[in-house]
Scaffold this motif. Structure first.
Motif, mmCIF file in Angstrom:
data_model
loop_
_atom_site.group_PDB
_atom_site.id
_atom_site.type_symbol
_atom_site.label_atom_id
_atom_site.label_comp_id
_atom_site.label_asym_id
_atom_site.label_seq_id
_atom_site.Cartn_x
_atom_site.Cartn_y
_atom_site.Cartn_z
ATOM 1 N N ALA A 198 0.833 -1.204 0.000
ATOM 2 C CA ALA A 198 0.000 0.000 0.000
ATOM 3 C C ALA A 198 0.871 1.258 0.000
ATOM 4 N N VAL A 199 1.958 1.232 0.748
ATOM 5 C CA VAL A 199 2.877 2.381 0.749
ATOM 6 C C VAL A 199 3.421 2.615 -0.655
ATOM 7 N N GLU A 200 3.816 1.529 -1.299
ATOM 8 C CA GLU A 200 4.359 1.663 -2.652
ATOM 9 C C GLU A 200 3.322 2.246 -3.611
ATOM 10 N N GLN A 201 2.071 1.920 -3.394
ATOM 11 C CA GLN A 201 1.007 2.391 -4.284
ATOM 12 C C GLN A 201 0.633 3.853 -4.022
ATOM 13 N N TYR A 202 0.666 4.258 -2.737
ATOM 14 C CA TYR A 202 0.060 5.550 -2.382
ATOM 15 C C TYR A 202 1.029 6.590 -1.831
ATOM 16 N N PHE A 203 2.329 6.286 -1.684
ATOM 17 C CA PHE A 203 3.205 7.204 -0.945
ATOM 18 C C PHE A 203 3.326 8.575 -1.618
ATOM 19 N N ARG A 204 3.081 8.647 -2.929
ATOM 20 C CA ARG A 204 3.185 9.940 -3.614
ATOM 21 C C ARG A 204 2.042 10.876 -3.245
ATOM 22 N N ARG A 205 0.995 10.309 -2.647
ATOM 23 C CA ARG A 205 -0.164 11.139 -2.282
ATOM 24 C C ARG A 205 -0.467 11.161 -0.795
ATOM 25 N N TYR A 206 -0.103 10.105 -0.080
ATOM 26 C CA TYR A 206 -0.510 9.999 1.321
ATOM 27 C C TYR A 206 0.674 9.627 2.210
ATOM 28 N N ALA A 207 0.832 10.388 3.295
ATOM 29 C CA ALA A 207 1.879 10.095 4.285
ATOM 30 C C ALA A 207 1.294 9.850 5.662
ATOM 31 N N ASP A 208 -0.020 9.793 5.752
ATOM 32 C CA ASP A 208 -0.704 9.661 7.038
ATOM 33 C C ASP A 208 -0.919 8.188 7.370
ATOM 34 N N VAL A 209 -0.487 7.768 8.555
ATOM 35 C CA VAL A 209 -0.630 6.367 8.969
ATOM 36 C C VAL A 209 -2.098 5.954 8.996
ATOM 37 N N THR A 210 -2.968 6.862 9.395
ATOM 38 C CA THR A 210 -4.399 6.532 9.477
ATOM 39 C C THR A 210 -4.949 6.108 8.119
ATOM 40 N N PHE A 211 -4.507 6.766 7.056
ATOM 41 C CA PHE A 211 -4.954 6.400 5.716
ATOM 42 C C PHE A 211 -4.621 4.934 5.421
ATOM 43 N N TYR A 212 -3.397 4.536 5.706
ATOM 44 C CA TYR A 212 -2.975 3.160 5.406
ATOM 45 C C TYR A 212 -3.701 2.154 6.303
ATOM 46 N N ALA A 213 -3.913 2.526 7.561
ATOM 47 C CA ALA A 213 -4.661 1.640 8.450
ATOM 48 C C ALA A 213 -6.074 1.413 7.936
ATOM 49 N N GLU A 214 -6.686 2.461 7.432
ATOM 50 C CA GLU A 214 -8.032 2.333 6.862
ATOM 51 C C GLU A 214 -8.033 1.439 5.628
ATOM 52 N N GLN A 215 -7.015 1.573 4.793
ATOM 53 C CA GLN A 215 -6.930 0.713 3.611
ATOM 54 C C GLN A 215 -6.847 -0.758 3.995
ATOM 55 N N LEU A 216 -6.197 -1.046 5.119
ATOM 56 C CA LEU A 216 -5.983 -2.427 5.559
ATOM 57 C C LEU A 216 -7.043 -2.897 6.553
ATOM 58 N N ASN A 217 -7.983 -2.003 6.888
ATOM 59 C CA ASN A 217 -9.093 -2.332 7.784
ATOM 60 C C ASN A 217 -8.607 -2.736 9.174
ATOM 61 N N VAL A 218 -7.601 -2.008 9.687
ATOM 62 C CA VAL A 218 -7.126 -2.199 11.060
ATOM 63 C C VAL A 218 -6.976 -0.822 11.688
ATOM 64 N N SER A 219 -6.756 -0.785 12.992
ATOM 65 C CA SER A 219 -6.524 0.490 13.659
ATOM 66 C C SER A 219 -5.074 0.922 13.475
ATOM 67 N N PRO A 220 -4.792 2.223 13.519
ATOM 68 C CA PRO A 220 -3.396 2.672 13.448
ATOM 69 C C PRO A 220 -2.534 2.067 14.556
ATOM 70 N N ARG A 221 -3.097 1.892 15.719
ATOM 71 C CA ARG A 221 -2.327 1.314 16.826
ATOM 72 C C ARG A 221 -1.915 -0.122 16.509
ATOM 73 N N TYR A 222 -2.846 -0.897 15.979
ATOM 74 C CA TYR A 222 -2.519 -2.282 15.654
ATOM 75 C C TYR A 222 -1.497 -2.345 14.515
ATOM 76 N N LEU A 223 -1.655 -1.486 13.536
ATOM 77 C CA LEU A 223 -0.680 -1.444 12.447
ATOM 78 C C LEU A 223 0.707 -1.144 12.991
#
Length: 293
Positions: A198-223
């Motif tokens: 997901a980082v490889e796909q979206y890093f040019r647009r998103y740097a927020d951990v919450t965004f990636y956690a949402e993509q993976l359907n987990v909480s930022p804390r668990y990630l």
């Protein structure tokens, strides 16, 4: 009867005890001493039940079903230890097995010295079997082994075996079982690789951990727990590292103007990119470019 903490993952705690005893052919009843917030990566929070509630649970089961073998695991309050010791002295079950739960799978201390002193003085003298660290099989990666060994010993005692026979058969049984925690490890590794993708796909647009956690359907804390367990780094560090790698490549390879680099990688301004780059590389982008020339 098992008296211990709850583990929502089912790897340890009362859930694992009940499952194991049923698998062996026994009938398990239970009382809960602590409710935990935890994942396969570790315990995040405890709620230790009051001594009156623990005592009422135990007495209700004893009065109704009269279990003859009692296995005790996680105890985190001195007044709970005192209440259990009082119940055991009055009820006098045939066997009491104590499987100390003193540390988490990550080595964190779960029981204070004061509580363990109460256990040594009040509980251990009433026990038929007290497990030692050397008793615990086999694979150090397996979370919950001590707990499950205690439950297996309790089962074999319940069918009339001696303590030595029960220990022998319990160890043999557990050594043949697959590691429940293998699921937790494989899940962590799978999620970690999904995060990297997901980082490889979206890093040019998103740097927020919450965004990636949402993509993976987990909480930022668990990630964060997953990435630290697998790689020793936070999700933010991994994202920033990928962005810095791209910035560096653009500054040295294509010689893009700094303003264009900032636009391509989603920075709000050239100044924003400069601050980010200097924070991670120790020099400004301009100085870095001059150094590479």
């Amino acid at each position: 009867m098992t008296i211990t903490g709850s583990d929502g993952t089912g790897i340890s705690g009362v859930q694992a005890d009940i499952r194991l005893i049923h698998a062996l052919g026994g009938r398990a009843v239970s009382a809960v001493t602590s409710i935990t917030v935890q994942t396969t990566l570790g315990i995040q929070q405890f709620y230790d039940l009051p001594a009156t509630i623990v005592r009422q649970q135990v007495e209700a089961i004893i009065n109704d079903l009269q279990p003859q073998v009692i296995k005790i695991g996680l105890l985190r309050r001195a007044d709970v230890v005192e209440a259990l010791a009082d119940v055991l002295r009055r009820y006098k079950p045939r066997h009491v097995v104590y499987a100390p739960v003193l540390h988490s799978s990550k080595g964190e201390l779960l029981v204070s010295p004061m509580v363990f002193e109460a256990i040594e003085q009040l509980l251990m003298p009433l026990c038929t079997v007290v497990l030692d660290a050397k008793d615990v099989p086999i694979d150090p990666r397996r979370h919950g082994d001590a707990n499950q060994l205690g439950s297996a010993v309790a089962y074999y005692l319940s069918i009339g075996e001696t303590a030595a026979e029960a220990m022998l058969h319990a160890r043999a049984y557990l050594s043949q079982q697959p590691s429940d925690n293998a699921f937790g490890n494989s899940r962590s590794e799978e999620l970690y690789h999904q995060f990297l993708a997901a980082v490889e796909q979206y890093f040019r647009r998103y740097a927020d951990v919450t965004f990636y956690a949402e993509q993976l359907n987990v909480s930022p804390r668990y990630l964060g727990q997953v990435t630290r367990r697998v790689s020793g780094r936070s999700p933010k560090a991994i994202i920033d590292e990928r962005i810095i790698s791209e910035v560096t490549a653009m500054l040295t390879g294509s010689r893009c103007p700094l303003k264009e680099v900032a636009q391509r990688l989603g920075f709000s301004s050239q100044a924003h990119l400069s601050r980010f780059f200097k924070k991670h590389k120790g020099v400004s982008p301009t100085a870095f470019q001059h150094k590479k020339q």
